[in-house]
Design an enzyme around this catalytic site. Sequence first.
Site, mmCIF file in Angstrom:
data_model
loop_
_atom_site.group_PDB
_atom_site.id
_atom_site.type_symbol
_atom_site.label_atom_id
_atom_site.label_comp_id
_atom_site.label_asym_id
_atom_site.label_seq_id
_atom_site.Cartn_x
_atom_site.Cartn_y
_atom_site.Cartn_z
ATOM 1 N N TYR A 141 0.824 -1.210 0.000
ATOM 2 C CA TYR A 141 0.000 0.000 0.000
ATOM 3 C C TYR A 141 0.864 1.269 0.000
ATOM 4 C CZ TYR A 141 -4.691 -1.928 0.713
ATOM 5 O OH TYR A 141 -5.905 -2.553 0.554
ATOM 6 N N LYS A 191 3.173 -15.618 2.230
ATOM 7 C CA LYS A 191 3.345 -16.304 0.943
ATOM 8 C C LYS A 191 4.840 -16.568 0.808
ATOM 9 C CE LYS A 191 1.878 -17.866 -3.048
ATOM 10 N NZ LYS A 191 1.008 -19.065 -3.169
ATOM 11 N N ASP A 223 -2.938 -18.381 0.314
ATOM 12 C CA ASP A 223 -3.960 -19.029 -0.526
ATOM 13 C C ASP A 223 -4.667 -20.140 0.252
ATOM 14 O OD1 ASP A 223 -1.515 -20.358 -0.563
ATOM 15 O OD2 ASP A 223 -1.566 -20.871 -2.687
ATOM 16 N N ASP A 247 -6.385 -7.041 3.954
ATOM 17 C CA ASP A 247 -7.505 -6.384 3.285
ATOM 18 C C ASP A 247 -8.392 -7.432 2.636
ATOM 19 O OD1 ASP A 247 -9.046 -4.246 2.125
ATOM 20 O OD2 ASP A 247 -8.042 -4.688 0.226
ATOM 21 N N ASP A 251 -12.377 -9.225 4.183
ATOM 22 C CA ASP A 251 -13.679 -9.238 3.489
ATOM 23 C C ASP A 251 -14.234 -10.664 3.442
ATOM 24 O OD1 ASP A 251 -13.442 -6.477 2.949
ATOM 25 O OD2 ASP A 251 -14.324 -6.719 0.952
HETATM 26 C C1 IPM Z 1 -10.408 -1.383 3.992
HETATM 27 C C2 IPM Z 1 -10.664 -0.711 2.669
HETATM 28 C C3 IPM Z 1 -9.520 0.251 2.391
HETATM 29 C C4 IPM Z 1 -8.242 -0.556 2.312
HETATM 30 C C5 IPM Z 1 -9.723 1.103 1.125
HETATM 31 C C6 IPM Z 1 -11.010 1.908 1.174
HETATM 32 C C7 IPM Z 1 -8.561 2.019 0.894
HETATM 33 O O1 IPM Z 1 -10.828 -1.657 1.663
HETATM 34 O O2 IPM Z 1 -10.219 -0.675 5.004
HETATM 35 O O3 IPM Z 1 -10.397 -2.620 4.033
HETATM 36 O O4 IPM Z 1 -7.947 -1.152 1.273
HETATM 37 O O5 IPM Z 1 -7.514 -0.579 3.307
HETATM 38 MG MG MG Z 2 -10.911 -3.653 2.355
#
Ligand code: IPM
Ligand code: MG
Length: 361
Positions: A141, A191, A223, A247, A251
């Site tokens: 990042y 990884k 993975d 990240d 999710d």
């Molecule tokens: C998160 C989001 C952020 C990230 C984006 C909005 C920059 O996806 O906090 O998970 O990738 O960190």
């Molecule tokens: Mg995110």
Amino acid sequence: MELNVLILPGDGIGTEVTREAVRVLQHVARKFRHKLNLSEGLLGGIAIHKTGTPFPQATEKLATAADATLMGAVGLPEFDNAPPDKRPERGLLGIRKTLGVYANLRPVRAYRALIESSPLKNHLVEGTDMIIVRELTGGIYYGTPRGITGSGPEERGTNTMTYTRAEIERVTRMAFELARNRRKKVTSVDKSNVLETSQLWRKVVIEVAPAYPDVALDHLLVDNCAMQLILNPKRFDVVVMENMFGDILSDEGAVLAGSIGMLPSASIGDRKPSGAWVGLYEPVHGSAPDIAGQNKANPLGAIGSVAAMFEYSFKLLEEAAAVNQAVEAVLNSGRVTADLKPKSTPATTEQVGQAVCEAIG
Ligand code: IPM
Ligand code: MG
């Protein structure tokens, strides 16, 4: 106690869910007799509109001065083709870096009342209770060189994943400390079969581990971890990983919790001279422009982030527990937003915020 909190509602549903989170914050402060000093600032797309930059200096000043920052979400589709430094997301990366909040804690719990909301089989999900610890201020990042150069077939995009030993060590220690107060198990994700950053990551994690002999450590390739999270989520307690892996996998964790609207997060760094822990608190879900302004977004991720603020920045555990218990009571009552697929008419964002306050009493 005096609580100095900066509010950054941001974009999209950020404003709506933050309003309810602030309602809960004020309610708890009143009930437990804390003096709450709120300030408000601009971050993300709204900040670009009003000031030309996603992380204005005024916001930076407010954030540095506050004990803790509560953020909604950033991101608006109108900026999809904007240059990188004119994108709302840059504002978020900027504030994380400025505050030095290197550990992003994303708890993932399968609430009993939401078992049916997960697309996975009940027996797999039931009992899931983990914290994803995502390194937040390093890795791909932020690494340089980065950018797009050249043209035609030779046009090239570049990003750099890089980690220092010190960056890996501090977030690893955070993970082990957390595990000590939980089920005493850390899983480190990397990884290392391909990436040098991951080889260093694994080496450093192994070196840190002996300082925590009471905590068990294992390693998973990222993975494989993506698969294990779905196949056997109960095996995880504290899961630590670099920024982008975190990240992505967090999710995936949302599927276990029933809805991404449920997930809170706490980003913490080192202690301030005052003794308070610097903290940035935000729901995981993002700005969801498709449902913004409709009073139907789930505010429980934002409200859970308030609980995390009480826990990590202020060490007010009773207050944190009051919020978390109220969230659970509201889930059990079925007065929840549409994303949680309630049996009767879905509640609005505002009604859920009010219900949490009522449940706190
Ligand atoms: C998160 C989001 C952020 C990230 C984006 C909005 C920059 O996806 O906090 O998970 O990738 O960190
Ligand atoms: Mg995110």
